[in-house]
Design a protein around this motif. Structure first.
Motif, short mmCIF file in Angstrom:
data_model
loop_
_atom_site.label_atom_id
_atom_site.label_comp_id
_atom_site.label_asym_id
_atom_site.label_seq_id
_atom_site.Cartn_x
_atom_site.Cartn_y
_atom_site.Cartn_z
N ILE A 60 3.95 1.18 2.22
CA ILE A 60 3.24 -0.05 2.54
C ILE A 60 1.99 -0.17 1.69
N SER A 61 1.27 0.94 1.52
CA SER A 61 0.03 0.90 0.75
C SER A 61 0.28 0.51 -0.70
N PHE A 62 1.38 0.99 -1.29
CA PHE A 62 1.68 0.61 -2.66
C PHE A 62 2.06 -0.87 -2.76
N GLU A 63 2.68 -1.39 -1.73
CA GLU A 63 2.98 -2.82 -1.71
C GLU A 63 1.69 -3.63 -1.68
N LEU A 64 0.72 -3.17 -0.90
CA LEU A 64 -0.59 -3.83 -0.84
C LEU A 64 -1.30 -3.74 -2.19
N MET A 65 -1.20 -2.59 -2.84
CA MET A 65 -1.84 -2.42 -4.14
C MET A 65 -1.19 -3.33 -5.19
N TYR A 66 0.12 -3.43 -5.14
CA TYR A 66 0.82 -4.30 -6.09
C TYR A 66 0.40 -5.75 -5.88
N GLU A 67 0.31 -6.19 -4.65
CA GLU A 67 -0.14 -7.55 -4.36
C GLU A 67 -1.55 -7.77 -4.86
N ALA A 68 -2.41 -6.76 -4.69
CA ALA A 68 -3.80 -6.88 -5.11
C ALA A 68 -3.91 -7.01 -6.63
N THR A 70 -1.61 -7.99 -8.66
CA THR A 70 -0.98 -9.25 -9.06
C THR A 70 -1.93 -10.41 -8.85
N ALA A 71 -2.66 -10.41 -7.73
CA ALA A 71 -3.63 -11.47 -7.46
C ALA A 71 -4.75 -11.45 -8.49
N LEU A 72 -5.21 -10.25 -8.86
CA LEU A 72 -6.25 -10.13 -9.88
C LEU A 72 -5.74 -10.64 -11.23
N TYR A 73 -4.55 -10.22 -11.61
CA TYR A 73 -3.99 -10.64 -12.90
C TYR A 73 -3.86 -12.16 -12.97
N GLN A 74 -3.43 -12.79 -11.89
CA GLN A 74 -3.27 -14.24 -11.91
C GLN A 74 -4.59 -14.94 -12.12
N ARG A 75 -5.65 -14.44 -11.49
CA ARG A 75 -6.98 -15.02 -11.70
C ARG A 75 -7.41 -14.88 -13.16
N LEU A 76 -7.18 -13.69 -13.72
CA LEU A 76 -7.58 -13.44 -15.10
C LEU A 76 -6.75 -14.28 -16.07
N ASP A 106 -11.03 -7.85 0.32
CA ASP A 106 -9.98 -7.05 0.94
C ASP A 106 -8.89 -6.72 -0.07
N ASN A 107 -8.51 -7.71 -0.88
CA ASN A 107 -7.51 -7.46 -1.91
C ASN A 107 -8.07 -6.55 -3.00
N PHE A 108 -9.30 -6.83 -3.42
CA PHE A 108 -9.90 -5.97 -4.45
C PHE A 108 -9.91 -4.52 -4.02
N TYR A 109 -10.19 -4.28 -2.75
CA TYR A 109 -10.32 -2.92 -2.27
C TYR A 109 -9.03 -2.12 -2.47
N PHE A 110 -7.91 -2.81 -2.47
CA PHE A 110 -6.65 -2.10 -2.66
C PHE A 110 -6.38 -1.76 -4.12
N THR A 111 -7.15 -2.33 -5.05
CA THR A 111 -7.10 -1.82 -6.42
C THR A 111 -7.84 -0.49 -6.49
N VAL A 112 -8.82 -0.30 -5.59
CA VAL A 112 -9.51 0.98 -5.47
C VAL A 112 -8.55 2.05 -4.95
N TYR A 113 -7.76 1.67 -3.95
CA TYR A 113 -6.81 2.60 -3.35
C TYR A 113 -5.84 3.17 -4.38
N PHE A 114 -5.52 2.40 -5.41
CA PHE A 114 -4.52 2.85 -6.38
C PHE A 114 -4.94 4.16 -7.03
#
Length: 214
Positions: A60-68, A70-76, A106-114
């Motif tokens: 589940i945590s890797f799914e959250l990281m992937y979403e995070a 992906t959200a960052l990449y779309q903004r960039l 909250d999403n950014f924080y899961f890039t930290v988790y990676f």
């Protein structure tokens, strides 16, 4: 809508509900203290039903990281679109990154988790590789901006633009992660706001590749 389509739609909806519930649990309790039972209860599911969708909280945590990521990449990627010099694009890149931190923490924080979760055991697994692929897309985008800036004479000559993009991205992400994981301490120990420090971080990074004329 047929039976198969309905089942697929229901499975997708339920998966999203589990992911969102897990995000709340991880943010509230931390990854280490969170359990699959916590996630099941937050999702209003039995633990047995939860295991039909995910085999572990790590998955589940890797799914959250992937979403995070992906959200960052779309903004960039959105920030790259449009006219302007490479410096204009790099500044938009900066503002998009900072907006992600400030508006979607909250999403950014899961890039930290990676980086915290990544180890030799799981870095070759499919879930981790998905995250790596998005990170590589971010590096590619930053490389493109640097290459454009070199051609325009705005950035100094860099023999390996992709390596420079990788180093810049690592510097920025590592510093942002340091602040993100110590937010409360940072606010008490510094006279500067997170926003001011992060903006200065980006400006110093950009300044390091600017072509300085005599």
């Amino acid at each position: 809508m047929g039976i198969i389509e309905r089942k697929l739609r229901d499975k997708k909806r339920r998966t999203e509900e589990i992911i969102n519930a897990a995000r709340r649990i991880f943010m509230r309790k931390g990854y280490t203290d969170a359990t699959m039972l916590d996630i099941a209860e937050e999702s209003e599911l039995s633990r047995r039903t939860l295991y039909l969708y995910f085999k572990s909280k790590e998955e589940i945590s890797f799914e959250l990281m992937y979403e995070a990521f992906t959200a960052l990449y779309q903004r960039l990627l959105d920030s790259y679109a449009g006219d302007g010099t490479a410096l204009d694009k790099l500044n938009r890149f900066k503002h998009a990154y900072l907006a992600f931190y400030n508006e979607d923490f909250d999403n950014f924080y899961f890039t930290v988790y990676f980086n915290v979760k990544l180890n030799l055991k799981n870095m070759q697994e499919g879930d981790a590789e998905q995250c790596f692929e998005v990170i590589q897309q971010i590096i590619t985008l930053l490389t493109r901006i640097i290459e454009e800036g070199i051609r325009e004479g705005i950035f100094r000559f860099l023999p390996d633009a992709r390596r420079s993009a990788f180093v810049l991205a690592e510097m920025i992400q590592a510093s942002m992660q340091q602040i993100a994981t110590r937010r409360d301490v940072f606010r008490l120990s510094s006279d500067y706001s997170e926003g001011d420090v992060l903006a200065e971080l980006f400006d110093l990074a950009v300044h390091s590749i600017i072509a300085h004329t005599k």
